[in-house]
Every structure is written in C-alpha cells, then in structure tokens.
Design an enzyme around this catalytic site. Structure first.
Site, mmCIF file in Angstrom:
data_model
loop_
_atom_site.group_PDB
_atom_site.id
_atom_site.type_symbol
_atom_site.label_atom_id
_atom_site.label_comp_id
_atom_site.label_asym_id
_atom_site.label_seq_id
_atom_site.Cartn_x
_atom_site.Cartn_y
_atom_site.Cartn_z
ATOM 1 N N ASP A 1 -3.126 4.604 -2.238
ATOM 2 C CA ASP A 1 -4.175 5.007 -1.299
ATOM 3 C C ASP A 1 -4.590 6.466 -1.493
ATOM 4 O O ASP A 1 -3.738 7.338 -1.634
ATOM 5 C CB ASP A 1 -3.617 4.831 0.128
ATOM 6 N N GLU B 1 -6.628 3.963 -5.904
ATOM 7 C CA GLU B 1 -7.875 4.054 -5.144
ATOM 8 C C GLU B 1 -8.508 5.404 -5.450
ATOM 9 O O GLU B 1 -8.179 6.417 -4.838
ATOM 10 C CB GLU B 1 -7.621 3.935 -3.628
ATOM 11 N N ASP C 1 0.860 -1.169 0.000
ATOM 12 C CA ASP C 1 0.000 0.000 0.000
ATOM 13 C C ASP C 1 0.899 1.223 0.000
ATOM 14 O O ASP C 1 1.851 1.288 0.783
ATOM 15 C CB ASP C 1 -0.872 -0.014 1.261
ATOM 16 N N HIS D 1 -11.288 -3.745 2.537
ATOM 17 C CA HIS D 1 -11.169 -3.455 3.969
ATOM 18 C C HIS D 1 -11.945 -2.219 4.405
ATOM 19 O O HIS D 1 -11.962 -1.907 5.588
ATOM 20 C CB HIS D 1 -9.686 -3.260 4.304
ATOM 21 N N ASP D 2 -12.532 -1.486 3.457
ATOM 22 C CA ASP D 2 -13.316 -0.296 3.800
ATOM 23 C C ASP D 2 -14.810 -0.545 3.660
ATOM 24 O O ASP D 2 -15.605 0.380 3.824
ATOM 25 C CB ASP D 2 -12.936 0.871 2.864
HETATM 26 C C1 GLC Z 1 -8.174 4.822 2.086
HETATM 27 C C2 GLC Z 1 -8.062 3.530 2.844
HETATM 28 C C3 GLC Z 1 -8.784 3.654 4.139
HETATM 29 C C4 GLC Z 1 -8.139 4.767 4.927
HETATM 30 C C5 GLC Z 1 -8.053 6.058 4.106
HETATM 31 C C6 GLC Z 1 -7.087 7.013 4.722
HETATM 32 O O1 GLC Z 1 -9.473 5.121 1.755
HETATM 33 O O2 GLC Z 1 -8.556 2.491 2.070
HETATM 34 O O3 GLC Z 1 -8.784 2.467 4.863
HETATM 35 O O4 GLC Z 1 -8.888 5.007 6.091
HETATM 36 O O5 GLC Z 1 -7.593 5.846 2.814
HETATM 37 O O6 GLC Z 1 -5.771 6.592 4.499
#
Ligand code: GLC
Ligand code: CA
Length: 571
Positions: free
Chosen positions: A201, A258, A98, A330-331
């Site tokens: 991310d 992402e 990540d 995971h979100d």
């Molecule tokens: C992304 C991650 C998430 C995190 C956020 C801040 O959306 O997937 O889990 O809380 O970024 O880093």
C-alpha cells in the site's frame, strides 16, 4: 524473464468488510470468505488478495492499522486466518495480504508511546517536529483526505506530526533503522506463517525528502498535493531493496506495488528480474482525466481512452515485467460504469470490456463483484456516503463554488463506496450478504445483478469470466497468453480495441478484437485462416442487438454491436 510461480495466475481482490458476513453483524468476515472459496475456485481464481484485516479503528477502512500481528475481531481471529490459508492451499490457491507500512494508526502502541514521550525512542518512529515559532506549519502540503499534512501532537501543542493521509494515519519514519527492522520482522512473521505475498500500500510514499519545503499552491486552500515533494525523495530504492532481500525474496513471495509508473518508465528497476516488486498495478487509466483541482474538475475516461492507457503501459513494459491489470479496485468507481457509456451498458458491453483487459500481457486482477458486472450506486445526499475521500472531495467542490447538486453528482461518480457496497450473492434480503443490517447499504440493483441468477444463466457475465479464465489456462494457449508479446491492432479505429498476442517460440497468434459501439463493424483479420476461441455472443440478455454469425473461410470478420472475440490465426 525468469519464470516464476505467480506469472500464470488469476488474481482476485476481496474487500473483506463487504464480501460475505457469516455471523449476522453486518460486516463481512474471514469465515464468510472461507465459505466462498469454492465459488472463487470455480471462477478460476488462483490468488486472493485481502484488503486489510488487521485490528484497526477503521478511520480509513482498515488502512489504519493498530496492531500488525493480529486480526481485527470484526473479521475473525488468527485461527480463522490460519484456516483460511489452509483451505486456500488445499485448493492450490494462494493468499496475499495488504501491507500498509507508510503509516500506522494513531491508536497503535508505537504512537501512544510517542505521545507519552516525544523525545523518547518511539518519538523517532514518526515525523514529529517543533511547531515554527510564528505558529505557521513547516510545509504547505495537503493530505490525501483534505487539509494540511500536519496535526498537533496530542498533549503537546508545540509539536506537530506528519500524516500524508488521514490524521489517524500517522506516517512512519523509515529513516529510522529501528522502524525498518520492526517492519522486516513483521513481514517475515506473516510469511513464516505461510502467507504467499503482499500488496504494498502507498509504497512510493515511504521515503520522504530530506528537507521539508513549501511549494506553489495548486488549489485555493494555499496547499499543494504531497505527491510532488514525495516524488523528490531519494531513499525509496534503498528501502525497497532491503525489504525485498530480507523478506520477500528468501520466501519466494509475490509482491504487487501500489504506485504509479512514471512517464520516464523505470519498469525494469521496479518489476524487472531484479526489480523491487514482482508486479505493480497499471494505474494509467485510473489517473486519466484526473485534475489537480479535485474530482469536480475531472475529465471522463472513454473506453478508447482506457484502451490507449493500457496500450501505453504495455509499450512501456514490453516483456520486461508483468504489470497487474485492472478495470477497478476499492479506490475506484466500478469500471463498467466509468468506461462504458451509460446508454450502452449491458451484459454484452460488460463482457466486451472484460475481454479487452483480461488477455492483456500481465496479471489479470478481478475485483469482487466485477465478475458479475456490479455497477456504481446512486446517492441522494452526501450523508449516505461513507468514503472519507468522497466526503472531502465534496467539500473541495463546494469551496470551489460548485453547486451542491453538481458536487453530489461528482461524488456519486467517483466515490470509493461504489466498489465497497456489499457483494450481491442473490436476490434475497441484503443480497444474501448478511442476515443482519449491512454496514453499507446494498446496491438496489441486486435484484437483477447477483451471483445466484448468473449461475443459472449460461450467458451471464459471471459465466463469461469463467470462460475467460479457462481459456487463459488452456495448456495449448497458456504460454501465449502469459509470455507472448502484445501488438496493438488497428489502433487508430474509434470505439474499437484489438491486439495480437504472439508466441515468439512457436509462432502461435491470438487476436483479441472488441467492437465498442452499437453498430456492427467489419475488420480484416491478419491471417489466412482463423478460428474463434471465445466470444461474448450469443448472450444478448436484453434482446437489443441484431447480430450476425461470423463468416469463416475468408479473412474478414464481422463483429456485432459490442461484440468481442478471441480468435486464433494461421498465416
Ligand atoms: C491506498 C489505499 C487506499 C487508502 C490509502 C491510504 O491508496 O488503496 O484505500 O486510503 O492507501 O492507506
Ligand atoms: Ca461478520
């Protein structure tokens, strides 16, 4: 599109804290991952993505990094990391980490130095501003986990720093070329070590607008989501290009962003041959039904909605690039719990949902536990929830006058803990995840949903995932599944999802048809002859379904309740 090494791969996301604990401290670790590599290989996984494992205070479970050049001791050491990489490569598998560079932890040395001397060089690594004389805040943007994006700089009550996420996640100032150099150096350090790529991310957030303005409030707190101001930034493309050209490209590394695909597309710019990333996630269904007011106001996403979202993205993407397809991460809550009606949830329906998404054009991502059909977890009290997002959404719901029980129910539905409970390996203590006390309790359904039991059951969800990866990789069909075009089929039907994958080079056609209801359904097949390649029947472990064999020889196909089929067609 140019052919690339990653286009025919199957991806698997690991949430390291909850995957496998090798030393009994209740926290999953890299040695635990190494122990499970044969399991992943056998599932047909090629590329593993690890959610963050860098040193971190874990304010947001590792998405708050305090040292970009090391491994958190809870997860292991750099030597463990090197061994993991070696063991993966030995199995012809690949590793992604990540890349969290929108922000770093407030415990990172850069921020500590900025706090010591806000006017010195490290002050410019962040967005540190003077507090307006009238005591107000520079903007009314809301941070992701609630409250304003501004926080007083420790020891400097007259100064504020910007954080789009948690106040322990301080936004890095990408306008500063020194920051960009630091990041480029760090990314190359990992790639030179042998890493195969990154998941990027919150990458759409790295560019900030030139002017920090106020916007109309979208909730009763007088604040507005940071998404709108961020979307007005101009520099994103330049930052991404520089990063790509000086790190990923020279290493032929894989990247997946992402970020959300805007309705006006931009697919080619993002993931085309000359795109910023190799791939990006399809979040169309993730955002479906989401309300700007908060989770309490969300609309559910039915399985037909999920289908429509996937088709929308498929249409936007065409053959311009490869989207990364998911049912959960995971979100998100568990996909099977979110999309399948609770009364219809079974191994059969889980496999049907899997079949629909797995053969879409793009890269299939499996999230840990998805391959055994793990489900959402029940909660009795908000204190049982670890997820900072769910806790802030609970407060948002209460502030909007939602009764406590209802607010809790909402958090139970959407909490990120749903996908963060420990992996269910067997029906022993703590589901075989740890010999100690797990950092987050295991889902009590581990007694019936676990890897060991599914290994023994030929018709399990796990074995179905294995069959799906095998089918995708069969040399006879691989080109069609990877490069073939996608054409939705009978898309006006309710509780039904089907599409054709067509190989324009050799004319091969494969129909994926999924009956997403408890009644049988008869459909006509667009071909004179057909042959079944894969189905989720038999395998009715609940013994609930009355199903018929498909009839060969004519072009009518009967699908039993929640039956899914892959069928090869001849004209
Ligand atoms: C992304 C991650 C998430 C995190 C956020 C801040 O959306 O997937 O889990 O809380 O970024 O880093
Ligand atoms: Ca451990």
């Amino acid at each position: 599109m140019k052919r690339k090494w990653w286009q025919n791969k199957v991806f698997y996301q690991i949430w390291p804290k909850s995957f496998s604990d090798s030393n009994g401290d209740g926290i999953g670790d890299l040695r635990g991952v190494i122990e499970k590599l044969d399991y992943l290989k056998n599932l047909g996984v090629d590329v593993v993505w690890l959610s963050p494992i860098y040193p971190s205070p874990l304010a947001d479970q590792g998405y708050d990094i305090s040292d970009y050049y090391n491994i958190d001791e809870r997860f292991g050491t750099l030597a463990d990391f090197d061994e993991l990489l070696k063991e993966l490569h030995r199995r012809e598998m690949y590793l992604l980490m990540d890349l969290v560079v929108n922000h770093c932890s407030d415990e990172h040395e850069w921020f500590k130095k900025a706090v010591d001397d806000p006017d010195g060089p490290y002050g410019k690594y962040f967005y540190i501003v003077d507090r307006p004389k009238d005591g107000s805040l520079p903007t009314n943007w809301r941070s992701s986990f609630g409250g304003p994006v501004w926080e007083p700089l420790p020891g400097h009550p007259d100064k504020l720093y910007l954080h789009l996420y948690h106040k322990k996640q301080v936004d890095l100032n990408w306008k500063n070329p020194l920051v960009r150099e630091e990041i480029i150096r760090m990314v190359n350090w990992w790639l030179d070590r042998g890493l195969d790529g990154f998941r990027l991310d919150a990458i759409a957030c790295i560019a900030k607008p030139d002017e920090f303005k106020k916007y109309p409030a979208d909730q009763t707190d007088g604040l507005c989501s940071f998404r709108r101001p961020i979307s007005e930034s101009k520099d994103l493309g330049n930052y991404l290009k520089e990063l790509r050209d000086r790190t990923f490209r020279p290493h032929d590394a894989f990247t997946v962003g992402e970020l959300h695909l805007a309705d006006d597309g931009g697919v080619a710019k993002l993931i085309g041959d000359d795109g910023y990333f190799c791939s990006m996630f399809d979040f169309e269904a993730t955002w479906f039904g989401f309300s700007p007011l908060g989770w309490y106001d969300n609309q559910p996403c039915a399985v037909d909605d999920y289908r429509d979202c996937c088709f929308k993205t498929q249409k936007q993407t065409g053959t311009m690039g490869f989207m990364s397809n998911i049912i959960e991460n995971h979100d998100q809550p568990r996909g099977v719990s979110r999309f399948i009606p609770a009364s219809e949830l079974s191994d059969i329906s889980k496999k049907a949902l899997a079949m629909f998404y797995f053969f879409l054009r793009g890269l299939p991502f499996i999230y840990q536990g998805q391959e055994i059909g793990m489900e959402n977890v029940k909660v009795k009290d908000i204190s049982e929830i670890d997820d900072i997002l769910a806790r802030s959404q609970f407060q948002t719901a209460l502030a909007a006058g939602i009764p406590k029980e209802k607010a809790l129910e909402v958090c139970e539905t959407y909490s990120r803990d749903n996908t963060r409970t420990p992996m269910q390996w067997n029906d022993g203590d703590n589901a075989g995840f740890t010999d100690g006390t797990p950092w987050l309790p295991v889902n009590p359904n581990y007694q019936t949903i676990n890897v060991q039991q599914q290994e023994q059951d030929q018709n399990s969800v796990l074995n179905f995932y294995r069959e799906m990866t095998r089918l995708r990789k069969q040399s006879k069909y691989e080109d069609t599944f990877v490069y073939g075009t996608l054409h939705p089929y009978l898309k006006e039907e309710k509780h039904f999802a089907a599409y054709l994958r067509v190989n324009d080079e050799n004319g091969q056609r494969i129909l994926i048809a999924v009956n997403m209801q408890c009644e049988s359904r008869r459909i006509s097949v667009p071909g004179k002859k057909w042959r079944e390649l894969l189905t989720n029947f038999p395998g009715d472990t609940l013994g609930r379904y009355d199903w018929k064999n498909v009839e060969e020889g004519d072009n009518l196909l009967t699908l039993g309740p929640w039956q899914a089929m892959a069928v090869e067609l001849w004209p």
